[in-house]
Design an enzyme around this catalytic site. Structure first.
Site, PDB file in Angstrom:
ATOM      1  N   CYS A  33      -1.462  -2.675 -40.208  1.00  0.00           N
ATOM      2  CA  CYS A  33      -2.887  -2.432 -40.417  1.00  0.00           C
ATOM      3  C   CYS A  33      -3.149  -0.985 -40.835  1.00  0.00           C
ATOM      4  CB  CYS A  33      -3.681  -2.701 -39.152  1.00  0.00           C
ATOM      5  SG  CYS A  33      -3.422  -4.324 -38.470  1.00  0.00           S
ATOM      6  N   CYS A 102     -11.824   2.315 -36.110  1.00  0.00           N
ATOM      7  CA  CYS A 102     -10.961   3.376 -35.585  1.00  0.00           C
ATOM      8  C   CYS A 102     -11.394   3.800 -34.188  1.00  0.00           C
ATOM      9  CB  CYS A 102     -10.958   4.584 -36.517  1.00  0.00           C
ATOM     10  SG  CYS A 102     -10.395   4.191 -38.171  1.00  0.00           S
TER      11      CYS A 102
END
Lengths: 150, 396
Positions: A33, A102
């Site tokens: 990812c 994030c």
């Protein structure tokens, strides 16, 4: 696209590194990812006294890691578990919407490191398991808000 | 905030040359006439457009009446692909392309798939090349178009265009090439290369943005893309972007006029960069073909780090570059080109493209080699993936 605070934490990340005798270590994300966050915690008397991190990822991933380590130090384990991705993002004066995942990673890393600490100390409460840690790239780990909210 | 600014992203866009801008300026002010008008200032605009058309034709070995101005390279690609598909659908519905095309081609093809067309996406080898044999084998009785890019925007790989052109011509299939990255960088002759349609974009060779062209070989059957007035011989309606077209014409003339010199300059910068990066930075891979590549293109993957971080740090040091990492591609996956050449996701995330141009010097490479190893090292020190490597276990 990033706030000055994000850029500051990206260019001058706080607490990069490892803690040799950490009491809890958590790693979340995966290389496929494009982001991995590893957090080391030193916990004394149920209080987080030191935190360090290593991160593979974009600017936002590094900045949220840095901010997360700053936020957890001085907090009790219970207080640290209450730190949300939103709090991490807010402490950085916000993140672009596409980068909100994030901040999820930062929250997950804190949780994973604390879980490791609890496991080592026989404190693990099964009901409190973080279920998000095998996520796919497009999975966003929602605790209490939606990505769209900003 | 950085003291320096070194632009190493010429594949994204280039600055407009002074001579180009000067040639354009009068067409915003005193020569503002609509090229469709009969009076003098209208005729002047018309004349300027036709001069630009001659220049474009000369640059690629075409005839002037085979050049049609568009609003961009993307428009030229869309027109070529959809225009050929719809004009020739009674002959067949099969299109051949590659998996590493620009999105302007890929998404136009995907659109046609949703409208009953069949598209073959040829895979590429690890260097990003398709072979003429692959193309030949993919041609079916219902194939109406082969669309293969001249040179790849990310990894710089140059395809065997002349060979593919020959095959297409022999089989009687139209051949379009997206030459947006190639024009102004490589010598092109559409007649010799048997190219039926070619897309180009002005801002990739020091011309203005917002103007491109499509070469359509005489006799090719294609539908119009924009319907309206009689501009571009009725094939592309819209009041002409006169200043833009003049700029394109001037830019292509300058670019092809000293192609060899420009090529040699870029090649020297490219070769030096490849050599020094490969020598000075461990765990690095060069993406794209070592030799069959654009003279100004380098593309590396640095293991254990992520591209956007690399770009941000380069930016802080004053270097403008680009990456195929997911964080910069606008999607969750890294670049389709890097995946198509077989890079694992985690390696594709750590890619860096540098594309050199006229303004770059050897001193720029000195500076790059000063900061790049340091930045890569710094990001690796921060990376949990590199930790494992340092401990001697590379198999993370």
């Amino acid at each position: 696209m990033y706030s000055e605070k994000v850029m500051d934490h990206f260019m001058n990340p706080r607490n990069v590194g490892e803690i040799e005798d950490a009491d809890g270590v958590g790693q979340v994300g995966n290389a496929k990812c494009g982001d991995i966050m590893k957090m080391y915690l030193k916990i004394d008397n149920n209080v987080i006294v030191d935190a360090k991190f290593k991160t593979f990822g974009c600017g936002a991933a590094v900045a949220t890691s840095s901010m997360a380590t700053e936020l957890v130090v001085g907090k009790t384990v219970e207080e640290a578990l209450k730190i949300t991705n939103k709090a991490v993002a807010e402490a950085l004066d916000g993140l672009p919407p596409a980068k909100m995942h994030c901040s999820n990673l930062a929250e997950e890393a804190i949780n994973a490191a604390i879980e490791d600490y609890k496991r080592r100390n026989g404190l693990l409460d099964e009901s409190n398991d973080c279920t998000a840690c095998g996520r796919r790239c497009d999975d966003v780990h929602h605790h209490d808000f939606d990505e769209d909210e900003e | 905030m950085a003291e320096k600014f070194i632009y190493m992203d010429h594949a994204a866009t280039t600055p407009v040359k002074k001579e180009v801008l000067e040639a354009m300026l009068p067409y915003f002010t005193e020569h503002y006439g609509n090229a469709s008008s009969v009076y003098s200032i209208g005729r002047e605009s018309k004349k300027a457009i036709e001069e630009a058309r001659d220049r474009v034709a000369k640059a690629i070995g075409a005839q002037s009446k085979e050049i049609f101005f568009t609003g961009s390279g993307t428009e030229a690609d869309n027109w070529a692909i959809k225009g050929i598909a719809y004009a020739n659908k009674t002959k067949g519905n099969h299109i051949i392309t590659t998996s590493i095309e620009h999105h302007a081609v890929l998404h136009a093809c995907q659109y046609l798939e949703s409208d009953g067309f069949e598209v073959t996406y040829l895979p590429v080898n690890e260097n990003g090349l398709v072979t003429p044999e692959q193309v030949s084998a993919a041609i079916k009785p219902n194939t109406i178009l082969i669309t293969i890019m001249f040179a790849n925007n990310e990894i710089g790989t140059i395809q065997p265009i002349a060979e593919i052109g020959r095959i297409a011509r022999e089989k009687g299939v139209y051949f379009h090439t997206d030459a947006v990255q190639a024009v102004g960088n490589i010598a092109i002759n559409v007649a010799e290369m048997n190219i039926d349609l070619l897309s180009l974009s002005s801002h990739k060779f020091y011309g203005p943005k917002g103007v491109g062209a499509l070469y359509i070989r005489k006799g090719v059957k294609i539908t119009s893309f924009l319907h309206g007035g009689a501009q571009e011989r009725g094939r592309r309606a819209s009041t002409e972007n006169v200043a833009g077209i003049v700029g394109l014409g001037k830019a292509i003339e300058l670019a092809t006029g000293k192609l060899n010199e420009y090529n040699a300059k870029l090649l020297a910068l490219r070769e030096r960069t490849i050599e020094e990066v490969m020598k000075n930075i461990p765990f690095v891979k060069l993406n794209g073909d070592r030799h069959q590549r654009l003279p100004g293109n380098v593309n590396f993957s640095f293991e254990f780090i992520e591209g956007e971080s690399l770009l941000l740090m380069l930016d802080m040091k004053g270097i403008a570059a680009s990456s195929g990492s997911a964080c910069t591609s606008g999607s969750l996956d890294p670049s389709h080109v890097l995946l198509a050449i077989g890079l694992p996701h985690e390696i594709a995330h750590g890619s860096l493209r540098l594309s050199f141009g006229e303004d770059n010097t050897n001193e720029d490479i000195d500076y790059l080699m000063e900061v790049l190893p340091m930045i890569v090292g710094r990001l690796r020190e921060m990376s949990p993936l590199y930790e494992t490597v340092k401990r001697g276990n590379k198999n993370v």
